[in-house]
Motif scaffolding. Structure first.
Motif, PDB file in Angstrom:
ATOM      1  N   UNK A   1       2.702  10.930  18.144  1.00  2.75           N
ATOM      2  CA  UNK A   1       2.014  10.262  17.036  1.00  2.75           C
ATOM      3  C   UNK A   1       2.015   8.746  17.198  1.00  2.75           C
ATOM      4  N   UNK A   2       0.861   8.164  16.845  1.00  3.33           N
ATOM      5  CA  UNK A   2       0.713   6.713  16.750  1.00  3.33           C
ATOM      6  C   UNK A   2       0.215   6.407  15.340  1.00  3.33           C
ATOM      7  N   UNK A   3       0.347   5.167  14.920  1.00  4.82           N
ATOM      8  CA  UNK A   3      -0.037   4.797  13.558  1.00  4.82           C
ATOM      9  C   UNK A   3      -0.693   3.428  13.523  1.00  4.82           C
ATOM     10  N   UNK A   4      -1.323   3.141  12.399  1.00  3.98           N
ATOM     11  CA  UNK A   4      -1.838   1.810  12.113  1.00  3.98           C
ATOM     12  C   UNK A   4      -1.965   1.672  10.600  1.00  3.98           C
ATOM     13  N   UNK A   5      -2.095   0.445  10.143  1.00  3.19           N
ATOM     14  CA  UNK A   5      -2.300   0.154   8.727  1.00  3.19           C
ATOM     15  C   UNK A   5      -3.717  -0.339   8.522  1.00  3.19           C
ATOM     16  N   UNK A   6      -4.317   0.074   7.417  1.00  5.18           N
ATOM     17  CA  UNK A   6      -5.664  -0.367   7.078  1.00  5.18           C
ATOM     18  C   UNK A   6      -5.687  -0.787   5.613  1.00  5.18           C
ATOM     19  N   UNK A   7      -6.551  -1.745   5.283  1.00 12.59           N
ATOM     20  CA  UNK A   7      -6.667  -2.145   3.883  1.00 12.59           C
ATOM     21  C   UNK A   7      -7.515  -1.134   3.105  1.00 12.59           C
ATOM     22  N   UNK A   8      -7.272  -1.037   1.806  1.00 11.65           N
ATOM     23  CA  UNK A   8      -8.113  -0.221   0.929  1.00 11.65           C
ATOM     24  C   UNK A   8      -8.096  -0.862  -0.457  1.00 11.65           C
TER      25      UNK A   8
ATOM     26  N   UNK B   1      10.192   4.149  14.366  1.00 16.53           N
ATOM     27  CA  UNK B   1       8.799   4.179  13.920  1.00 16.53           C
ATOM     28  C   UNK B   1       7.850   4.569  15.047  1.00 16.53           C
ATOM     29  N   UNK B   2       6.822   5.286  14.654  1.00 22.17           N
ATOM     30  CA  UNK B   2       5.773   5.619  15.616  1.00 22.17           C
ATOM     31  C   UNK B   2       5.113   4.331  16.082  1.00 22.17           C
ATOM     32  N   UNK B   3       4.675   4.276  17.340  1.00 18.53           N
ATOM     33  CA  UNK B   3       4.056   3.048  17.834  1.00 18.53           C
ATOM     34  C   UNK B   3       2.720   2.751  17.139  1.00 18.53           C
ATOM     35  N   UNK B   4       2.426   1.460  17.038  1.00 17.85           N
ATOM     36  CA  UNK B   4       1.148   0.998  16.484  1.00 17.85           C
ATOM     37  C   UNK B   4       0.068   1.160  17.549  1.00 17.85           C
TER      38      UNK B   4
END
Length: 174
Positions: A7-14, A49-52
């Motif tokens: 798994x990898x992750x990222x943050x997004x605005x909402x 944490x999963x990598x970005x």
């Protein structure tokens, strides 16, 4: 919940705050609000944490579709999902949630009936609350037995906003 090691992750605005999305090689495996979210996986932060990876194709696809959803331009998502982190029972509940159309709401009891376990209302509530891919797997469309707003891992304010966005919130609940 057991998550895939790839798994990898990222943050997004909402409009409802920062969202963390996560994907495996098989599909989107997580969508959580960065603040005020219950039942966060431990692999989301800290040294484990999963990598970005904002360039991961599934994360880019999910980000685009969420942007369209919040702009009122999308009512269904078609990003592939990877829901293997849950038990067989949880997965059956999450699949039932996917069948709830935008603008529709159902009770926890109705979800229980739809999965063939009419007496499992409490267990269904637990599975709904632990849905790892909120919004896309629309747990916000599940209401209390009398149509009341109850429970949402991202908070009732966000549940209300999502239902308003979808035109599913009756005036009497405002």
């Amino acid at each position: 919940m057991k998550f895939d090691k790839s798994i990898v992750q990222t943050n997004i605005p909402s409009p409802l705050g920062t969202i963390t999305i996560a994907a495996s090689a098989k599909g989107l495996t997580g969508l959580w609000f960065a603040e005020g979210q219950r039942y966060l996986p431990t692999d989301l932060t800290g040294s484990a944490a999963w990598p970005e990876n904002a360039d991961h194709p599934l994360l880019k696809q999910a980000s685009q579709q969420l942007g369209e959803y919040f702009a009122g331009q999308r009512s269904r998502f078609d990003v592939p999902l990877d829901l293997r982190c849950g038990t067989a029972f949880q997965q059956s509940v999450w699949q039932a949630l996917l069948a709830i159309a935008q603008g529709e709401t159902v009770s926890y009891g109705e979800v229980s009936r739809r999965i063939g376990k009419p007496a499992a209302v409490r267990a269904v509530g637990g599975a709904v609350g632990r849905n790892p891919v909120s919004i896309i797997v629309p747990c916000h469309r599940v209401m209390g037995s009398k149509g009341t707003l109850t429970g949402y891992g991202g908070g009732l304010t966000r549940k209300t906003a999502l239902l308003r966005l979808e035109g599913a919130l009756a005036e009497r609940l405002l």
